[in-house]
Each structure stands twice: as C-alpha cells, then as structure tokens.
Design a protein around this motif. Structure first.
Motif, PDB file in Angstrom:
ATOM      1  N   THR A   1       0.824  -1.203   0.000  1.00 26.72           N
ATOM      2  CA  THR A   1       0.000   0.000   0.000  1.00 26.72           C
ATOM      3  C   THR A   1       0.862   1.258   0.000  1.00 26.72           C
ATOM      4  N   ALA A   2       0.299   2.333  -0.558  1.00 24.20           N
ATOM      5  CA  ALA A   2       0.911   3.663  -0.466  1.00 24.20           C
ATOM      6  C   ALA A   2       0.393   4.299   0.817  1.00 24.20           C
ATOM      7  N   ALA A   3       1.248   4.398   1.837  1.00 23.82           N
ATOM      8  CA  ALA A   3       0.737   4.701   3.180  1.00 23.82           C
ATOM      9  C   ALA A   3       1.578   5.670   3.991  1.00 23.82           C
ATOM     10  N   LEU A   4       2.732   6.079   3.501  1.00 24.45           N
ATOM     11  CA  LEU A   4       3.670   6.858   4.306  1.00 24.45           C
ATOM     12  C   LEU A   4       3.106   8.211   4.720  1.00 24.45           C
ATOM     13  N   GLN A   5       2.581   8.963   3.769  1.00 26.41           N
ATOM     14  CA  GLN A   5       2.145  10.329   4.071  1.00 26.41           C
ATOM     15  C   GLN A   5       0.931  10.366   4.989  1.00 26.41           C
ATOM     16  N   THR A   6       0.032   9.406   4.863  1.00 25.32           N
ATOM     17  CA  THR A   6      -1.210   9.423   5.631  1.00 25.32           C
ATOM     18  C   THR A   6      -1.103   8.684   6.963  1.00 25.32           C
TER      19      THR A   6
ATOM     20  N   LEU B   1       0.470   9.110   9.941  1.00 27.83           N
ATOM     21  CA  LEU B   1       0.217   9.853  11.174  1.00 27.83           C
ATOM     22  C   LEU B   1      -1.196  10.402  11.216  1.00 27.83           C
ATOM     23  N   GLU B   2      -1.620  11.069  10.148  1.00 24.04           N
ATOM     24  CA  GLU B   2      -2.918  11.737  10.178  1.00 24.04           C
ATOM     25  C   GLU B   2      -4.068  10.744  10.342  1.00 24.04           C
ATOM     26  N   MET B   3      -4.043   9.656   9.594  1.00 23.25           N
ATOM     27  CA  MET B   3      -5.156   8.720   9.668  1.00 23.25           C
ATOM     28  C   MET B   3      -5.128   7.898  10.953  1.00 23.25           C
ATOM     29  N   THR B   4      -3.933   7.571  11.448  1.00 23.55           N
ATOM     30  CA  THR B   4      -3.857   6.860  12.726  1.00 23.55           C
ATOM     31  C   THR B   4      -4.287   7.772  13.863  1.00 23.55           C
ATOM     32  N   TYR B   5      -3.880   9.032  13.831  1.00 21.78           N
ATOM     33  CA  TYR B   5      -4.319   9.999  14.825  1.00 21.78           C
ATOM     34  C   TYR B   5      -5.840  10.120  14.795  1.00 21.78           C
ATOM     35  N   SER B   6      -6.413  10.215  13.596  1.00 21.09           N
ATOM     36  CA  SER B   6      -7.867  10.354  13.471  1.00 21.09           C
ATOM     37  C   SER B   6      -8.593   9.207  14.161  1.00 21.09           C
ATOM     38  N   GLU B   7      -8.096   7.989  13.929  1.00 21.63           N
ATOM     39  CA  GLU B   7      -8.750   6.815  14.510  1.00 21.63           C
ATOM     40  C   GLU B   7      -8.406   6.650  15.986  1.00 21.63           C
ATOM     41  N   ALA B   8      -7.125   6.783  16.324  1.00 22.16           N
ATOM     42  CA  ALA B   8      -6.684   6.481  17.688  1.00 22.16           C
ATOM     43  C   ALA B   8      -7.060   7.576  18.683  1.00 22.16           C
ATOM     44  N   VAL B   9      -6.765   8.817  18.346  1.00 15.76           N
ATOM     45  CA  VAL B   9      -6.974   9.919  19.286  1.00 15.76           C
ATOM     46  C   VAL B   9      -8.389  10.472  19.191  1.00 15.76           C
TER      47      VAL B   9
ATOM     48  N   PHE C   1       9.857  17.871  14.720  1.00 14.48           N
ATOM     49  CA  PHE C   1       8.480  18.071  15.163  1.00 14.48           C
ATOM     50  C   PHE C   1       7.513  17.975  13.993  1.00 14.48           C
ATOM     51  N   ALA C   2       6.290  17.570  14.325  1.00 10.46           N
ATOM     52  CA  ALA C   2       5.156  17.705  13.411  1.00 10.46           C
ATOM     53  C   ALA C   2       4.119  18.552  14.123  1.00 10.46           C
ATOM     54  N   LEU C   3       3.813  19.710  13.567  1.00  9.06           N
ATOM     55  CA  LEU C   3       2.797  20.591  14.144  1.00  9.06           C
ATOM     56  C   LEU C   3       1.453  20.252  13.511  1.00  9.06           C
ATOM     57  N   LEU C   4       0.511  19.844  14.348  1.00 11.55           N
ATOM     58  CA  LEU C   4      -0.775  19.336  13.880  1.00 11.55           C
ATOM     59  C   LEU C   4      -1.908  20.240  14.329  1.00 11.55           C
ATOM     60  N   LYS C   5      -2.971  20.255  13.544  1.00 14.63           N
ATOM     61  CA  LYS C   5      -4.198  20.956  13.931  1.00 14.63           C
ATOM     62  C   LYS C   5      -5.374  20.042  13.612  1.00 14.63           C
ATOM     63  N   GLU C   6      -6.283  19.952  14.559  1.00 15.41           N
ATOM     64  CA  GLU C   6      -7.464  19.119  14.353  1.00 15.41           C
ATOM     65  C   GLU C   6      -8.466  19.880  13.482  1.00 15.41           C
ATOM     66  N   GLU C   7      -8.232  19.793  12.183  1.00 13.88           N
ATOM     67  CA  GLU C   7      -9.114  20.383  11.187  1.00 13.88           C
ATOM     68  C   GLU C   7      -9.318  19.371  10.070  1.00 13.88           C
ATOM     69  N   PRO C   8     -10.555  18.925   9.850  1.00 11.41           N
ATOM     70  CA  PRO C   8     -10.814  17.874   8.877  1.00 11.41           C
ATOM     71  C   PRO C   8     -10.500  18.315   7.445  1.00 11.41           C
ATOM     72  N   TYR C   9     -10.024  17.363   6.651  1.00 11.83           N
ATOM     73  CA  TYR C   9      -9.865  17.601   5.218  1.00 11.83           C
ATOM     74  C   TYR C   9      -9.990  16.263   4.503  1.00 11.83           C
ATOM     75  N   THR C  10     -10.334  16.316   3.231  1.00 15.13           N
ATOM     76  CA  THR C  10     -10.513  15.108   2.421  1.00 15.13           C
ATOM     77  C   THR C  10      -9.232  14.806   1.655  1.00 15.13           C
ATOM     78  N   ILE C  11      -8.810  13.575   1.708  1.00  9.56           N
ATOM     79  CA  ILE C  11      -7.599  13.147   1.006  1.00  9.56           C
ATOM     80  C   ILE C  11      -7.922  12.953  -0.477  1.00  9.56           C
ATOM     81  N   THR C  12      -7.205  13.673  -1.315  1.00  3.04           N
ATOM     82  CA  THR C  12      -7.372  13.594  -2.763  1.00  3.04           C
ATOM     83  C   THR C  12      -5.998  13.422  -3.406  1.00  3.04           C
TER      84      THR C  12
ATOM     85  N   VAL D   1     -11.751  11.117   4.977  1.00  7.72           N
ATOM     86  CA  VAL D   1     -11.561  12.368   5.699  1.00  7.72           C
ATOM     87  C   VAL D   1     -10.605  12.139   6.865  1.00  7.72           C
ATOM     88  N   SER D   2      -9.529  12.900   6.875  1.00  6.95           N
ATOM     89  CA  SER D   2      -8.652  12.933   8.039  1.00  6.95           C
ATOM     90  C   SER D   2      -9.144  14.028   8.981  1.00  6.95           C
TER      91      SER D   2
END
Length: 448
Positions: free
Chosen positions: A335-340, A342-350, A388-399, A417-418
C-alpha cells in the motif's frame, strides 16, 4: 538567545501533553518549559499539537533501479508532508538489494542531495547473503536486517531480495546475533500460501477474497513461532514486521515473557480497515499479510492498549498503477501509506478511540527509535534532535492533489476524511514543510 522557540502549543512529551514552550539551538532541543527567553525565530503554535517527528520503521523506496515505483524525491516529500522526519528504509524494492557494502553504497549515492527527511537503513538477509556481506553492512551503520520467510522479489531478477530457507535464516541469525543487531522478518509460511494460491488459480478463482483465504492466520502464526524458536536458539534479537492477527501477537507476548528479545509492529491499515474494506476498495488496499476480519482488527486495538505491540509503522510499498490493475491474486501486495500514516492513525486512535497523545507518540516515534537504537530521535526531550510535526485538528478530504507520491491515484485512503492535518514539519530545527509555503528549497535530510 535560542535559534528557535515554539510557543503556545500543546506539546506531546513522553510523560503527557502539556502547554509549554520548546527551545531549539544548533538543531537540538535545549529547553522545555514556560517563559523561555528570546529567539532568532519564534513559531506561534497556538491551537496546534506539537508532536514529535514520526519515526517510520518500515518504508520501501525503489531508488535505485525502481525509481519509477517510488523514488527519494517523491517518497521523502510524502514523508515530510505527513509529519515523518525519520524513515528506516527496507533493503528492497530497489535494485540491487542491500546485501553488502557495495550495494548499500550504491543506495547512498542514489539518495544524496534528494532526501528531505533523515533515512536509516536496513541490510538484507537474503539467499545471496554472506557472512562477510552482513558484517560489511554493519560496519556501514545499518540499524537492522530484514529477511523474508516467504517468496519475495522477482525470481528472474538475481539482484532482488529473495526469501531465505530455514537454514539460511538460522545461520543469518547466528551472524546477526554476533553483531548485536536486530533481525526483522516478514513472517508467513510461504509453502502454505503458495499452495493455496495455486489451488485457487487452478479453479479460476483469482479475486481478493481468494487472496485473503490463501493467506490464513495459521500461516502467519506458524512462521512467527518458527522465527521465535530460531531466535531463542541463536540469541538473536527479533522483530516481527506488520503483524496482522491477534494469535500471532500472542506468540510474541508468550515468548517475550519467557525472556526472548522479540517485538512486533502493526500498520495503520490493519487498524483502520478490514477484509470487507479490501473487497470494497480493491487492490489499492492489497497487502501481505492481508487484511483480516473486523474481529481481528478490534483485537489488534486491544493488543495495542495492553502494550503487546511495540509500535506502528506504515509499510509504505507503492508500485506503478498497472501493477495494481491485475486480478486479486496477481496485483502487487503493498500500500501507499507513508504520508497518511500519522494523520489517519491519529484520526482513529486519538479522535475516535480517545488514545492519549503521549501513547500515540510512543507508538509512532519514541518506541521505534529505541528499538532500532537511533539516538536522539523520537521524543521531545532535551538533547534530542529538534524534529516536530505541528498538527491541527481540522478535517480535510484526502485527494490526489493532497498526496506527494509518484502515483497518488493508488492510495487506498482517497476520498477519506482525516480529522487532523499537518501544518508544519521541522527537521533539526528547520522547516522542511509548511502547509501554506510548501517545501524547503533544498533537501536537508541525512543518512543516519
């Protein structure tokens, strides 16, 4: 005066998340607290989560030899945009596989001045490996070795990495144990799954359900058990890659309880998707071992909660689109999974499962850095690299427009949606990606 101070964010420290500031000088974290002094640069992280740069311990790039699958330029851009500051790169899909000093030097030469994040390397334990070659890789600084207990690579391509038989695995473990390094294995019983695959093929059943059925949990559990037995006999440190079933996790737990130095990892796709999703989405989600049913997915979350799984890694293994357009048995299993990751695991886990931020940081940064002995990475702590990775909880659609892969159209996350988005990625105190400004002009990643 500091080089950089990050102010106002929720900083994810090993002991928990706190509203503190972080100061950086000469590329390292030098202070964490309130009321820190002046700095040449100040980053306002108000409303953001300051997360440690992710250490992804399972990444496949294809350069050299298969740069058209995924090269350093696109691959490390994807990492940077996804908050990943260190990748540990597998010794295959590139050609040649990293089996000795010469092949690893070829790899280093191909990536210099292209990598945007730091890259640590695996060496290959393959059917072509020699004791001298394994020692040469150690001298060049590989952090671990990787072996396949089931078929891999192209048989017609001699410089590919290929599976090892039991004797080669046992002998390799003896050498690697003597070097004090870690051996990571793809643990599936190849005889079982290749036999089942051929049975389905003879019956004209070549879909994704047949692919899953041809890779039963028992084939994974047996291989894990066999690898653990050899590791115990040779005193080799062992890590099980991309574990997909709870029964296999339990083998690791039992062995660790008996004193075997063994750990395992899980991938985001095993935590987010199940085998029904594989049939629905298609071959973009095909991987090996395959996705299991929903019950297995929930049991993997249970194992994570109990600390039975050491860390989360992407197993980013893309390919050209035409290799995903084949039938369920023959399409590329990666799978192509590197970029997503953190964001997708954070979405599900946190966001959905309420995992504490510090737990996710341990699973995606601190624990892999510790397991592979990568100093000064993986945590927001004084003396560590300022990653560091600076994150903000703001939804967006992966395209396709939001992904940096060479072939973004093969991502299984398209249309999803992440719930969080990387705003900025910082490597040793320097911004390498900014949501608004884009990427830094010059790649500053290093081989480590």
């Amino acid at each position: 005066m500091y080089d950089l101070v990050i102010r106002g964010g929720l900083v994810v420290l090993p002991e928990g998340a706190h509203k503190v500031d972080v100061a950086v000088s000469a590329g390292q974290i030098v202070a964490v607290g309130s009321g820190l002094g002046d700095a040449d640069r100040v980053t306002d992280a108000t409303g953001m989560i300051v997360f440690p740069g992710v250490v992804d311990a399972h990444v496949h790039f294809g350069e050299p030899g298969r740069t058209h699958w995924e090269g350093y330029e696109t691959g490390t851009k994807a990492a940077a945009r996804g908050g990943v500051t260190t990748v540990i790169e597998m010794p295959q899909n590139q050609l040649p596989a990293n089996i000795d000093a010469a092949t690893l030097q070829t790899k280093f030469a191909a990536g210099r001045e292209k990598i945007r994040v730091d890259v640590a390397s695996y060496g290959a334990l393959s059917d072509q490996s020699t004791v001298d070659g394994l020692k040469e890789l150690n001298e060049l600084g590989v952090v671990a070795y990787k072996a396949f207990m089931s078929p891999c690579g192209r048989p017609e391509e001699p410089s590919d990495q290929h599976m090892v038989d039991d004797f080669q695995l046992f002998q390799g473990m003896q050498t690697i144990a003597g070097l004090g390094k870690l051996l990571c294995v793809h643990a599936e019983n190849g005889a079982i799954y290749t036999g089942l695959t051929e049975e389905y093929r003879r019956q004209g059943q070549t879909g994704l359900p047949e692919f899953v059925a041809a890779h039963p949990v028992s084939a994974e559990v047996e291989a894990v058990r066999r690898a653990i037995f050899f590791a115990r006999e040779t005193q080799c440190k062992l890590h099980i890659c991309h574990i997909s079933s709870y029964d296999a996790v339990q083998e690791v737990v039992i062995a660790a309880g008996m004193g075997v130095d063994v750990t395992c990892e899980v991938c985001p796709h095993f935590l987010i998707f199940d085998s029904d999703d594989l049939v629905r989405i298609g071959t973009a989600l095909k991987c090996s071992p395959p996705l299991r049913d929903r019950q297995q997915r929930e049991l993997l979350w249970h194992a994570l909660d109990k600390g039975a799984i050491a860390f989360i890694a992407s197993d980013h293994s893309p390919c050209p689109p035409e290799m995903k357009e084949l039938n369920g048995l023959d399409a590329w299993g990666g799978t192509a999974a590197l970029q997503t990751s953190l964001e997708m695991t954070y979405s599900e886990a946190v966001c959905r499962r309420k995992m504490p931020l510090s737990c996710l940081a341990a699973l995606m940064a601190e624990n892999p850095a510790k397991r592979f002995g990568i100093a000064n990475k993986g945590a927001i702590a004084i003396g560590h690299d300022a990653d560091f990775a600076l994150l903000k909880e703001e939804p967006y659609t992966i395209t396709v427009d939001t992904l940096e892969y060479r072939y973004p159209q093969i991502s299984p996350y398209l249309g999803m949606v992440s719930l969080v988005q990387v705003q900025q990625t910082i490597l040793r105190g320097e911004i390498i990606y900014d949501k608004h400004a884009g990427f830094s002009t010059k790649p500053t990643g290093q081989y480590i």
